[in-house]
Design an enzyme around this catalytic site. Structure first.
Site, short mmCIF file in Angstrom:
data_model
loop_
_atom_site.label_atom_id
_atom_site.label_comp_id
_atom_site.label_asym_id
_atom_site.label_seq_id
_atom_site.Cartn_x
_atom_site.Cartn_y
_atom_site.Cartn_z
N CYS A 246 13.47 -4.05 -40.33
CA CYS A 246 13.31 -2.80 -41.33
C CYS A 246 14.31 -1.93 -40.43
CB CYS A 246 11.71 -2.57 -41.37
SG CYS A 246 10.97 -3.52 -42.28
N PRO A 249 17.73 3.82 -40.73
CA PRO A 249 19.27 3.93 -40.55
C PRO A 249 19.80 3.34 -39.46
CG PRO A 249 17.79 5.67 -40.10
CD PRO A 249 16.91 4.92 -40.69
N ASP A 315 9.79 -2.88 -37.42
CA ASP A 315 9.48 -1.44 -37.61
C ASP A 315 9.07 -1.07 -38.92
OD1 ASP A 315 9.33 1.20 -36.72
OD2 ASP A 315 11.38 1.63 -36.87
N CYS A 368 4.83 4.37 -37.10
CA CYS A 368 4.80 5.50 -36.87
C CYS A 368 3.43 6.03 -37.39
CB CYS A 368 5.85 6.53 -36.97
SG CYS A 368 6.51 6.46 -38.72
#
Ligand SMILES: C[S@@+](CC[C@H](N)C(=O)[O-])C[C@H]1O[C@@H](n2cnc3c(N)ncnc32)[C@H](O)[C@@H]1O
Length: 422
Positions: A246, A249, A315, A368
């Site tokens: 993933c 950016p 991620d 996160c």
């Protein structure tokens, strides 16, 4: 052109009422005013529930709700008065002017009165905050979950969530050293407050990224210290085949490439073509070329070339509850139902990617989020389902960075695929 105060009120109103993510880039304001707009909007969204309790207290309007745009305007005005050092006179007069600009002119007397009462020397906002949702400006479902998941630390987590985040950068150690880069910052008048890991620098004061020396050429990357741990924990080695699943950016992709000195074969995958464009730009500015694929991590068949990976970084998309201070719109947009959906998506990605890992390989899972359902529970359930072939690897420090210090809340778990039995 619209004033900063009316633009701020509209931006807050859009997030709070239509549950759309905040996008300040779409607002056309002069460059010199952008930092002020950001401060007002982000701060208002961080403290919204508390400020609304103050509004109710000052207008005695607990029953009849105010017009939502008026509420957003009052909230952003009160944020400036009660949480910043912006001069009272400017705040009151600009907020009253913004009421007219927003066609709320009939309420300008109310706006003036509320602002003046809040500006009185003996006014204490704390006296008006009664419920925990107001004290911590947090939706009740999230408050309940944090109390359950972090019985010792939920208050600190929430306090940190409502604070202004520090700015961390990661230095590209293949092209400079941290000391050399610190000297460059110094020459540009940018002071350093702290360091983390090998490459992390915390700035004393947040500044526009465009002011960072060499940012366009990729000499540094704006990235929180917690996020910088991902590539380190993945422990990528030169010569290995690595998937960043993933990736966009590309904050962690570029870090993996830096750590391996460009000597690993790294593939980057993401489902979003728009975000992949930003990843391509990040790679190009550093002169890096790797295989970039658009696809679904939960469904590898269309994009996987059947050659197993030595390491995979997942991620995963998550609730973002560890980064509320950077993205305070999340508190207004997410609902409790989203968490189960996100967890189901994360599980599907874990399952899809696991089959691409060679025996003996490692998968690093990160979010996160500070919610167990997306973190430890997700990993415990995975290990339960794959008892015979997966095991947990220890990481150098706590896998659960709760975000109650100067780092974002993050979760990490490293899973090893057991080697095949002879
Ligand atoms: C937490 S962000 C990744 C941040 C990135 N690793 C970095 O450090 O710059 C999660 C990413 O997952 C992507 N994503 C969401 N669902 C996906 C899926 N099913 N397959 C692949 N990527 C997905 C999103 O587009 C988003 O870019």
């Amino acid at each position: 052109m619209n004033s900063i105060r009316s633009t701020a009120a509209r931006a807050v109103h859009r997030v709070v009422t239509s549950r759309t993510p905040l996008d300040l880039d779409r607002e056309s304001v002069p460059g010199k005013d952008r930092a002020l707009l950001q401060e007002i909007v982000m701060g208002t969204l961080r403290n919204y529930q508390g400020i609304c309790a103050v509004i109710r207290g000052l207008t005695a309007s607990s029953k009849s709700r105010l017009d939502p745009l008026l509420e957003a305007l009052l909230a952003s005005g009160l944020y400036q008065l009660l949480y910043t050092g912006i001069p009272v006179y400017a705040t009151v007069s600009e907020t009253v002017n913004a009421a007219r600009e927003l066609h709320l002119g009939r309420a300008s007397g109310l706006v003036n009165a509320v602002m003046r009462r809040a500006a009185a020397p003996d006014f204490r906002k704390e006296d008006m905050l009664k419920k925990e949702e107001e004290i911590y400006s947090c939706p009740s479902w999230l408050l309940r979950r944090l109390k359950t998941d972090h019985p010792e630390r939920w208050q600190d987590i929430l306090k940190a969530s409502n604070s202004r985040p520090p700015m961390w950068i990661r230095v590209d150690l293949t092209r400079t050293t941290r000391d050399e880069y610190t000297a460059k910052l110094d020459e540009s008048g940018i002071a350093v407050a702290d360091t983390a890991g090998d490459a992390g620098i915390k700035l004393a004061v947040t500044c526009p990224a465009s002011r960072l020396p060499g940012i366009r050429e990729g000499l540094c990357y704006v990235q929180d210290a917690s996020a910088q741990a991902a590539a380190v924990y993945l422990d990528p080695q030169p010569g290995e085949r690595i998937l960043d699943a993933c990736a966009a950016p590309g904050g962690k992709t570029t870090h993996i490439l830096e750590i391996t000195g460009g000597k690993a074969r790294v593939d980057a995958l993401d489902i979003s073509s728009g975000r992949l464009l930003r990843l391509q730009e990040n790679l190009k500015s550093r002169g890096l070329t790797i295989r970039v694929m658009e696809g679904d991590a939960a469904d590898p068949a269309p994009w996987w070339d059947r050659e197993p990976y030595d390491r995979i970084l997942l991620d995963a998309p998550c609730s973002g509850t560890g980064v509320l201070r950077r993205h305070p719109d999340i508190k207004h947009i997410r609902t409790e139902k989203d968490i189960a959906k996100l967890a189901a998506g994360q599980q599907a990605m874990l399952e899809g990617l696991w089959t691409l890992l060679r025996p003996g390989g490692t998968l690093l899972y990160s979010t996160c989020s500070v919610l167990r359902q997306e973190d430890q529970d997700q990993i415990d359930a995975f290990l339960e389902r794959h008892r015979d072939e997966a095991c947990h690897l220890p990481l150098p420090e706590s896998v659960h960075i709760t975000g109650d210090g100067d780092r974002d809340g993050f979760f990490y778990a490293a899973l090893a695929r057991k080697p095949l039995k002879a």
